[in-house]
Design a protein around this motif. Structure first.
Motif, PDB file in Angstrom:
ATOM      1  N   PRO A   3      11.656  44.549  42.225  1.00  9.65           N
ATOM      2  CA  PRO A   3      13.031  44.349  42.012  1.00  9.65           C
ATOM      3  C   PRO A   3      13.863  43.523  40.566  1.00  9.65           C
ATOM      4  N   ILE A   4      14.752  44.052  39.849  1.00 11.23           N
ATOM      5  CA  ILE A   4      15.601  43.704  39.138  1.00 11.23           C
ATOM      6  C   ILE A   4      16.318  42.996  40.029  1.00 11.23           C
ATOM      7  N   PRO A   5      16.469  41.293  38.905  1.00 11.04           N
ATOM      8  CA  PRO A   5      17.220  40.736  39.919  1.00 11.04           C
ATOM      9  C   PRO A   5      18.654  40.637  39.071  1.00 11.04           C
ATOM     10  N   LEU A   6      19.256  39.849  40.301  1.00  7.14           N
ATOM     11  CA  LEU A   6      20.620  40.110  40.192  1.00  7.14           C
ATOM     12  C   LEU A   6      21.230  39.707  39.650  1.00  7.14           C
ATOM     13  N   PRO A   7      22.752  39.547  38.936  1.00  7.56           N
ATOM     14  CA  PRO A   7      23.446  39.329  37.760  1.00  7.56           C
ATOM     15  C   PRO A   7      24.009  37.927  37.965  1.00  7.56           C
ATOM     16  N   LYS A   8      24.156  36.795  37.440  1.00 11.53           N
ATOM     17  CA  LYS A   8      24.042  35.302  37.426  1.00 11.53           C
ATOM     18  C   LYS A   8      25.556  35.118  37.563  1.00 11.53           C
ATOM     19  N   ALA A   9      26.831  36.156  37.004  1.00  7.76           N
ATOM     20  CA  ALA A   9      28.210  35.745  36.957  1.00  7.76           C
ATOM     21  C   ALA A   9      28.688  37.804  37.094  1.00  7.76           C
ATOM     22  N   LEU A  10      29.837  37.774  37.555  1.00 11.04           N
ATOM     23  CA  LEU A  10      30.387  38.883  37.597  1.00 11.04           C
ATOM     24  C   LEU A  10      30.700  38.481  36.182  1.00 11.04           C
ATOM     25  N   ALA A  11      31.664  40.574  36.007  1.00 12.17           N
ATOM     26  CA  ALA A  11      31.449  40.923  34.605  1.00 12.17           C
ATOM     27  C   ALA A  11      33.163  39.803  34.560  1.00 12.17           C
ATOM     28  N   LYS A  12      33.574  39.634  33.629  1.00 12.73           N
ATOM     29  CA  LYS A  12      34.433  39.137  32.934  1.00 12.73           C
ATOM     30  C   LYS A  12      36.105  40.462  32.842  1.00 12.73           C
ATOM     31  N   LEU A  13      37.244  40.210  33.689  1.00 18.31           N
ATOM     32  CA  LEU A  13      38.014  41.061  33.991  1.00 18.31           C
ATOM     33  C   LEU A  13      39.070  40.743  32.308  1.00 18.31           C
ATOM     34  N   PRO A  14      39.746  41.364  32.212  1.00 20.33           N
ATOM     35  CA  PRO A  14      40.364  41.134  31.408  1.00 20.33           C
ATOM     36  C   PRO A  14      41.958  40.558  32.220  1.00 20.33           C
ATOM     37  N   ALA A  15      42.544  39.526  31.536  1.00 21.01           N
ATOM     38  CA  ALA A  15      43.844  38.883  32.053  1.00 21.01           C
ATOM     39  C   ALA A  15      45.207  39.859  31.686  1.00 21.01           C
ATOM     40  N   LEU A  16      45.800  40.807  32.857  1.00 15.79           N
ATOM     41  CA  LEU A  16      46.940  41.536  32.711  1.00 15.79           C
ATOM     42  C   LEU A  16      47.534  40.852  33.046  1.00 15.79           C
ATOM     43  N   SER A  17      48.747  40.960  32.752  1.00 16.31           N
ATOM     44  CA  SER A  17      50.355  39.926  33.029  1.00 16.31           C
ATOM     45  C   SER A  17      51.252  41.096  33.434  1.00 16.31           C
ATOM     46  N   PRO A  18      51.806  41.126  34.474  1.00 13.81           N
ATOM     47  CA  PRO A  18      52.729  41.647  34.505  1.00 13.81           C
ATOM     48  C   PRO A  18      54.130  42.045  33.943  1.00 13.81           C
ATOM     49  N   ASN A  19      54.153  40.519  32.893  1.00 16.95           N
ATOM     50  CA  ASN A  19      54.709  40.615  32.295  1.00 16.95           C
ATOM     51  C   ASN A  19      55.403  41.667  30.549  1.00 16.95           C
ATOM     52  N   GLN A  20      54.238  42.626  30.927  1.00 22.07           N
ATOM     53  CA  GLN A  20      53.547  43.265  30.215  1.00 22.07           C
ATOM     54  C   GLN A  20      53.605  45.332  30.351  1.00 22.07           C
ATOM     55  N   ALA A  21      53.794  44.639  32.001  1.00 18.97           N
ATOM     56  CA  ALA A  21      54.195  46.597  32.283  1.00 18.97           C
ATOM     57  C   ALA A  21      55.611  46.799  31.441  1.00 18.97           C
ATOM     58  N   ARG A  22      55.160  48.180  31.255  1.00 18.75           N
ATOM     59  CA  ARG A  22      56.474  49.024  30.819  1.00 18.75           C
ATOM     60  C   ARG A  22      57.571  49.636  32.212  1.00 18.75           C
ATOM     61  N   VAL A  23      56.907  50.075  33.399  1.00 20.56           N
ATOM     62  CA  VAL A  23      57.608  50.105  34.097  1.00 20.56           C
ATOM     63  C   VAL A  23      57.319  50.111  35.675  1.00 20.56           C
ATOM     64  N   THR A  24      58.457  49.841  36.427  1.00 17.36           N
ATOM     65  CA  THR A  24      57.292  49.399  37.689  1.00 17.36           C
ATOM     66  C   THR A  24      57.973  50.103  38.361  1.00 17.36           C
ATOM     67  N   ARG A  25      57.007  50.908  39.490  1.00 19.85           N
ATOM     68  CA  ARG A  25      57.092  52.470  40.742  1.00 19.85           C
ATOM     69  C   ARG A  25      57.082  51.669  41.743  1.00 19.85           C
ATOM     70  N   ARG A  26      58.059  52.283  42.700  1.00 17.75           N
ATOM     71  CA  ARG A  26      58.040  51.343  44.450  1.00 17.75           C
ATOM     72  C   ARG A  26      57.711  52.537  45.188  1.00 17.75           C
ATOM     73  N   ILE A  27      56.777  52.242  45.383  1.00 18.30           N
ATOM     74  CA  ILE A  27      56.065  53.291  46.823  1.00 18.30           C
ATOM     75  C   ILE A  27      55.922  53.023  48.023  1.00 18.30           C
ATOM     76  N   THR A  28      56.836  54.118  49.322  1.00 20.31           N
ATOM     77  CA  THR A  28      57.299  53.468  50.790  1.00 20.31           C
ATOM     78  C   THR A  28      55.877  54.851  50.883  1.00 20.31           C
ATOM     79  N   PHE A  29      55.727  53.857  52.234  1.00 22.17           N
ATOM     80  CA  PHE A  29      54.625  54.706  52.811  1.00 22.17           C
ATOM     81  C   PHE A  29      55.136  54.970  54.669  1.00 22.17           C
TER      82      PHE A  29
END
Length: 142
Positions: A3-29
């Motif tokens: 068996p292949i060993p599991l990774p010791k750590a998860l992949a790093k994800l970029p720290a996205l900021s809502p301040n960089q968002a171009r638009v805010t969408r509101r979706i109601t269910f």
């Protein structure tokens, strides 16, 4: 085979900021249980309609509000998102997701990076009966 060993750590994800968002969408269910119909922003699905238009490379905030009495697992095709908060409380970890459960009367905020994949895609409730009875929309990215 060994068996292949599991990774010791998860992949790093970029720290996205809502301040960089171009638009805010509101979706109601919402739902009309007597009629067996399910709605996003008061509309049932129409494959000829584009509900949202976005631009490749943009970052968007999507505010999902479940005004109904049932859970609606929200699923977005093509563009994985990060959950920012649930009912105003920060999400405890950063992860890419394509489904997040939206409980009754709950508000979930997402960060949606529109990747370099132009074209039309859909977002919908992941309960097939709700999706088939109208709870789906079209996103077009260009």
């Amino acid at each position: 085979p060994k068996p292949i060993p599991l990774p010791k750590a998860l992949a790093k994800l970029p720290a996205l900021s809502p301040n960089q968002a171009r638009v805010t969408r509101r979706i109601t269910f919402t739902e009309d249980m007597m009629a067996g119909r399910f709605f996003i922003n008061g509309k049932t699905f129409d494959h000829r309609r584009v509900d949202f238009r976005g631009r490749v490379g943009d970052l968007e905030v999507w505010e999902l509000e479940n005004q109904g009495d049932m859970d609606h697992p929200f699923h977005l095709h093509t563009h994985p998102f990060q959950v920012l908060s649930v009912n105003g409380k920060a999400f405890p970890y950063r992860a890419l997701k394509d489904v997040v459960n939206l409980k009754a009367k709950e508000v979930v905020r997402l960060l949606v990076p529109l990747r370099n994949l132009p074209g039309k895609t859909v977002f919908h409730c992941h309960i097939v009966e709700h999706e088939d009875r109208g709870m789906m929309g079209v996103l077009e990215v260009s």
